[in-house]
Design a protein around this motif. Structure first.
Motif, short mmCIF file in Angstrom:
data_model
loop_
_atom_site.label_atom_id
_atom_site.label_comp_id
_atom_site.label_asym_id
_atom_site.label_seq_id
_atom_site.Cartn_x
_atom_site.Cartn_y
_atom_site.Cartn_z
N LYS A 152 -28.16 -14.59 45.42
CA LYS A 152 -29.29 -13.58 45.70
C LYS A 152 -30.01 -13.02 44.54
N GLN A 153 -30.34 -11.90 44.44
CA GLN A 153 -30.77 -10.98 43.21
C GLN A 153 -32.23 -11.40 43.04
N VAL A 154 -32.68 -12.56 43.07
CA VAL A 154 -34.24 -12.88 42.91
C VAL A 154 -34.94 -12.30 43.94
N LEU A 155 -36.26 -12.14 43.91
CA LEU A 155 -37.08 -11.50 44.70
C LEU A 155 -37.73 -12.17 45.71
N TYR A 156 -37.58 -13.67 45.66
CA TYR A 156 -37.99 -14.67 46.38
C TYR A 156 -37.69 -14.42 47.87
N GLN A 157 -38.61 -14.83 48.94
CA GLN A 157 -38.25 -14.57 50.57
C GLN A 157 -37.13 -14.74 50.78
N GLU A 158 -36.28 -15.74 50.59
CA GLU A 158 -35.12 -16.17 51.22
C GLU A 158 -33.78 -15.36 50.62
N SER A 159 -34.24 -14.52 49.53
CA SER A 159 -32.98 -13.63 49.06
C SER A 159 -33.42 -12.26 49.68
N ALA A 160 -34.69 -12.13 49.73
CA ALA A 160 -35.07 -10.70 50.24
C ALA A 160 -35.46 -10.43 51.83
N LYS A 161 -35.55 -11.44 52.36
CA LYS A 161 -36.00 -11.17 53.71
C LYS A 161 -34.72 -11.37 54.47
N VAL A 162 -34.58 -10.55 55.50
CA VAL A 162 -33.16 -10.48 56.41
C VAL A 162 -33.58 -10.38 57.75
N PRO A 163 -32.61 -10.92 58.59
CA PRO A 163 -32.72 -10.66 60.14
C PRO A 163 -32.92 -9.14 60.34
N PHE A 164 -33.72 -8.71 61.46
CA PHE A 164 -33.58 -7.32 61.85
C PHE A 164 -34.15 -7.46 63.26
N ILE A 165 -33.16 -7.08 64.06
CA ILE A 165 -33.38 -6.83 65.69
C ILE A 165 -32.89 -5.66 66.20
N VAL A 166 -33.84 -5.14 66.91
CA VAL A 166 -33.52 -3.91 67.72
C VAL A 166 -33.29 -4.33 69.04
N SER A 167 -32.21 -4.02 69.90
CA SER A 167 -31.84 -4.46 71.35
C SER A 167 -31.16 -3.34 72.07
N LYS A 168 -31.44 -3.45 73.46
CA LYS A 168 -30.77 -2.78 74.39
C LYS A 168 -30.75 -3.75 75.38
N ILE A 169 -29.44 -4.38 75.61
CA ILE A 169 -29.21 -5.36 76.45
C ILE A 169 -29.24 -4.98 78.14
N GLY A 170 -30.34 -6.04 78.60
CA GLY A 170 -30.67 -5.74 80.16
C GLY A 170 -31.69 -4.73 80.37
N GLN A 171 -32.13 -4.13 79.20
CA GLN A 171 -33.03 -2.79 79.45
C GLN A 171 -34.35 -3.29 78.70
N LEU A 218 -48.88 -15.20 50.83
CA LEU A 218 -47.97 -15.90 51.84
C LEU A 218 -48.61 -16.11 52.94
N THR A 219 -49.99 -16.20 53.25
CA THR A 219 -50.38 -16.64 54.42
C THR A 219 -50.71 -17.96 54.10
N VAL A 220 -50.79 -18.59 53.32
CA VAL A 220 -51.08 -20.08 53.07
C VAL A 220 -50.01 -20.69 52.14
N ASP A 221 -49.10 -19.65 51.59
CA ASP A 221 -48.11 -20.29 50.68
C ASP A 221 -46.83 -19.55 50.91
N PRO A 222 -46.17 -19.48 52.29
CA PRO A 222 -45.02 -18.75 52.41
C PRO A 222 -43.82 -19.17 51.51
N GLY A 223 -43.62 -20.37 50.95
CA GLY A 223 -42.84 -20.88 50.17
C GLY A 223 -42.72 -20.19 48.69
N GLU A 224 -43.83 -19.56 48.49
CA GLU A 224 -44.06 -19.07 47.21
C GLU A 224 -43.93 -20.19 46.02
N THR A 225 -44.98 -21.23 46.10
CA THR A 225 -44.87 -22.07 45.20
C THR A 225 -46.11 -22.19 44.24
N ASN A 226 -47.05 -21.44 44.79
CA ASN A 226 -48.37 -21.31 43.81
C ASN A 226 -48.65 -19.99 43.12
#
Length: 458
Positions: free
Chosen positions: A302-321, A416-424
């Protein structure tokens, strides 16, 4: 007379029961499920066809999945301290990994468990700790029920049982429960050919049977050289510098196996809610302390600021509701979880927490815009030893600007709209000079307003 007293007593008990149920409904349970080193794309609900995460998918199908969620700093302890205090690493002072020791955490920095305990909630914490407070110091962290925090074989596998015990004991009380899992962090051990800390995944199949590499797996041109200096500090941490494509494909396979392992245990925690009739009054937040390189940019860890290291799952749920939704608000789990769960619970958020936003607004009114810009940070470290290399990233829905405070080439700018992989890297292109200068000005202004000493020299 006896009959009248019995009738009156029954009425009182009935009224108390109704009051208790009303009180419980007014104060929902909060369940925070955390994984460790889990990149945002490593979920089948996110379109990843190389793994299956039915439990995580189930949470997304019963709530809102935030597709633009980030950690505040992609390193374990700083990120976790932020999640449980609501403060940024630059404000807590914890910017590297720190040992569990008394006297490090200031009393003025309130912990989530204590805030909820003082507000009348039952508090529990199960699983990986990695905070600079002794688990025994309940008076400071506030988690009365704290279990399974010591490292050991199959640590994650034991979490559901401890969580279920807490749910059973407090099924009639409003509670805050944290279920903290270690995996897929075991990918660190796999990368250096060490024995995994917990689960067993076996030998990887031949590379041609492993997942394909991402389009951005090669090191892109015009990358700041200081990033690769980090890898040279400890070859045991970064054994990947000499890997070929085949090894990286096996890395992806191993990582996916660990994600599927932890997804299974998450399902067991959710089964505990169902068993004890708690689904309809429990708000669940699922996230991770940070991501993983996942072979992108030929990076493990991790530690670098590229998307793969910095982005995380985030879900807010209420089951059945709640119904399934996705939302592209810029979210930061390190500063946004505290105001959000306080809002759900009807607890006053500490006045000094000014950076975070209340995500409950989006749940109640989809389409609400919370922020246009997000700043995250890094401070390169070799475990507990800081290396004196700092970085910051400014993130908008279109652009991402990354700056470091060392090296000749210090900046990266991506659309990020055209280069989500941060290559350019657009920072080296003159036609983006105006955008680059705007990002530099914003960074200086943000640093002043947040008492941040970071200076890229630009």
């Amino acid at each position: 007379m006896k009959k009248i007293l019995i009738t009156a007593l029954a009425g009182v008990l009935s009224a108390m029961t109704v009051f208790g149920q009303s009180k419980r409904q007014d104060r929902p349970n909060i369940l925070i499920i955390m994984t460790d080193q889990h990149t945002a794309d490593a979920m089948s609900i996110a379109g990843n066809k190389d793994l299956k995460t039915p439990s995580i998918d189930f949470l997304a199908q019963n709530g809102t999945r935030f597709t633009e969620a980030y950690c505040v700093q992609p390193l374990c302890t700083p990120s976790r301290i932020s999640i449980f205090s609501g403060q940024r690493p630059i404000h807590t002072g914890f910017t590297g990994n720190v040992e569990e020791r008394d006297g490090l955490w200031p009393d003025s920095l309130l912990v989530m468990g204590k805030i909820f305990k003082d507000a009348g909630y039952k508090t529990g914490y199960v699983g990986k700790w990695h905070l600079p407070i002794p688990t025994t110091k309940i008076s400071q962290h506030g988690f009365d029920y704290i279990q399974n925090t010591a490292p050991g074989d199959f640590l994650d596998a034991a979490n559901p049982s401890f969580c279920a015990r807490f749910m059973k004991e407090h099924k009639n009380d409003p509670f805050l429960l944290v279920a903290s899992f270690l995996n897929p962090h075991d990918i660190c051990e796999w990368a250096r050919n060490d024995q995994l800390k917990m689960d067993f995944i076996g030998t990887p199949p031949p590379p041609e049977q492993c997942p394909l590499l991402p389009a951005n797996w090669r090191i892109a041109p015009n990358e700041p050289l200081i990033i690769r200096e980090q890898q040279k500090v400890n070859t045991k941490t970064y054994p990947s510098t000499q890997w070929d494509a085949d090894k990286w494909r096996q890395y992806r396979w191993a990582y996916n196996q660990l994600v599927e392992k932890v997804d299974n245990y998450i399902g067991m925690v959710l089964a505990g809610l169902k068993k004890y009739g708690l689904e309809d009054n429990t708000i669940i937040i699922f996230t991770s302390d940070h991501g993983d390189g996942y072979a992108a940019h030929q990076w493990n860890q991790k530690q670098v600021l590229y998307q793969e290291s910095a982005k995380v799952p985030f879900i807010v749920s209420k089951i059945g509701q709640w119904k399934e939704k996705t939302d592209n608000n810029l979210i930061c789990n390190g500063i946004d979880i505290m105001p959000t769960i306080c809002s759900f619970a009807g607890i006053k958020t500490p006045s000094y927490l000014k950076s975070g936003v209340d995500i409950k607004q989006v749940i109640e009114k989809p389409g609400t815009k919370l922020r246009d810009t997000l700043v995250i940070e890094t401070d390169f470290a070799d475990n507990t030893r800081l290396l004196g290399i700092k970085g910051r990233a400014i993130i908008t829905h279109q652009y991402k600007y990354i700056a470091y405070d060392k090296g000749d080439l210090r900046e990266q700018l991506f659309d990020l709209t055209v280069d989500p992989g941060e290559t350019n890297n657009l920072a080296v292109q003159t036609k983006y000079k105006k955008t680059l200068n705007g990002m530099r000005a914003y960074m200086k202004k943000w640093a002043r307003e947040n008492n941040d000493t970071f200076n890229s020299g630009k």
